[in-house]
Design a protein around this motif. Structure first.
Motif, short mmCIF file in Angstrom:
data_model
loop_
_atom_site.label_atom_id
_atom_site.label_comp_id
_atom_site.label_asym_id
_atom_site.label_seq_id
_atom_site.Cartn_x
_atom_site.Cartn_y
_atom_site.Cartn_z
N GLN A 167 -6.10 1.95 1.86
CA GLN A 167 -6.19 3.28 1.62
C GLN A 167 -4.85 3.98 1.13
OE1 GLN A 167 -9.47 4.17 1.71
NE2 GLN A 167 -9.28 5.82 3.18
N ALA A 168 -3.78 3.48 1.57
CA ALA A 168 -2.34 3.92 0.97
C ALA A 168 -2.05 3.69 -0.45
CB ALA A 168 -1.27 3.39 1.96
N HIS A 169 -2.53 2.28 -0.70
CA HIS A 169 -2.37 2.00 -2.04
C HIS A 169 -3.38 2.75 -2.91
CE1 HIS A 169 -1.89 -0.39 -5.58
NE2 HIS A 169 -3.22 -0.82 -5.75
N ARG A 170 -4.55 2.92 -2.66
CA ARG A 170 -5.58 3.95 -3.28
C ARG A 170 -5.17 5.22 -3.59
NH1 ARG A 170 -11.05 6.04 -0.33
NH2 ARG A 170 -11.85 7.64 -1.86
N PHE A 171 -4.60 5.90 -2.71
CA PHE A 171 -4.08 7.25 -2.63
C PHE A 171 -2.57 7.14 -3.09
CE2 PHE A 171 -7.44 7.73 0.96
CZ PHE A 171 -8.27 8.25 0.00
N GLY A 172 -2.15 6.39 -3.39
CA GLY A 172 -0.59 6.31 -4.07
C GLY A 172 0.45 6.82 -2.63
N VAL A 173 0.33 6.67 -1.54
CA VAL A 173 0.94 7.08 -0.44
C VAL A 173 2.39 6.43 -0.60
CG1 VAL A 173 1.40 7.14 1.91
CG2 VAL A 173 -1.00 7.66 0.83
N GLU A 174 3.45 7.38 -0.51
CA GLU A 174 4.85 6.69 -0.29
C GLU A 174 5.09 6.59 1.06
OE1 GLU A 174 7.36 9.34 -3.09
OE2 GLU A 174 5.50 10.11 -3.55
#
Length: 270
Positions: A167-174
């Motif tokens: 999910q973090a990769h999907r949303f571009g989370v830093e």
């Protein structure tokens, strides 16, 4: 950016809601306990930059009256929208972390685009937890799906499942997890910021009054320093997941009150 981003009078708003908690209830009791700690005779009403708390220019709008079920979400969003419409800038006292989603929905209509600075032991990016898409483990998935924030910067994470990593990769989370933090990495935060502060970002040695104990977190000093270092205008904030039922000595309430004072200082800094 809205011309009102980062302006408005900081205003406390209690959101006594914990129906979306996955483990323990009790965070709905938090707002009154945090306010009591803020007024405690054992500490003074000044911030670390030397300003008297009562001179900073802030208000307290009391607590929202919420229905017991998940229909509270729309009431939270409407309550924050009313506060914004009357010139307030929300500093929300939760409640569980699910309240961040409706709060951010309201703020995004008044102050987009902004970065969310999210302090937490957990990423809260589940698509659903136990069949609930609005669990306190899911608010940032809903926020990023709707494009409510330009960036999501997470600090202190130390419980990342494979699903949440996807999910973090999907949303571009830093994501600045605790290993990166320990190595000296710090986020760059130009522009307007919304701050979401889950107290379990702290090591439970500093804040045991939370529902989910996760060792290996930030110290109170480290967290205060990061709050004080925020440079961009703060368009809104929340302080969530304090559970008075796990805080028999009141230590965590005092930690929450200290963080609240320094958040008010950051929101009123010229």
């Amino acid at each position: 950016m809205s011309p009102t981003a980062g302006s408005g009078r900081p205003t406390l708003l209690g959101v006594p809601y914990d129906a979306s908690s996955s483990f323990l209830r009790g965070t709905a009791l938090a707002p009154s306990h945090i306010r009591s700690a803020l007024r405690a005779a054992s500490s003074n009403r000044s911030t670390e930059d030397g300003r008297a708390l009562d001179t900073l220019g802030w208000d307290d709008a009391g607590d929202l009256e919420l229905p017991p079920g998940t229909e509270a979400r729309s009431c939270i969003e409407a309550g924050v929208a009313r506060l914004l419409a009357t010139g307030g800038r929300p500093l929300v006292l939760g409640g569980d972390h699910s309240v961040t989603y409706p709060v951010v929905r309201a703020v995004a209509r008044a102050a987009a685009p902004f970065t969310i600075l999210h302090f937490d032991a957990h990423a809260d990016l589940y698509d659903a937890l136990d069949g609930d898409r609005y669990s306190h483990a899911c608010p940032f998935a809903r926020i990023m799906e709707e494009g409510l924030a330009a960036r999501l910067v997470q600090v202190g994470v130390r419980t990342l499942t494979a699903h949440q990593r996807e999910q973090a990769h999907r949303f571009g989370v830093e994501m600045l997890d605790m290993q990166a933090f320990a190595a000296g990495v710090r986020p760059a935060l130009p522009g307007p910021v919304y701050v979401s502060l889950d107290l379990d970002v702290l090591d439970p040695a500093f804040a045991p009054g939370v529902s989910h104990w996760e060792p290996g977190g930030l110290s109170t000093r480290e967290l205060l320093t990061m709050v004080q270092a925020i440079e961009g205008p703060i368009v809104g904030a929340d302080l969530v997941e304090y559970n008075p039922l796990r805080d028999p000595t009141g230590l965590t309430a005092m930690v929450a009150a200290k963080l609240l004072k320094e958040m008010l200082a950051a929101m009123t800094r010229e």
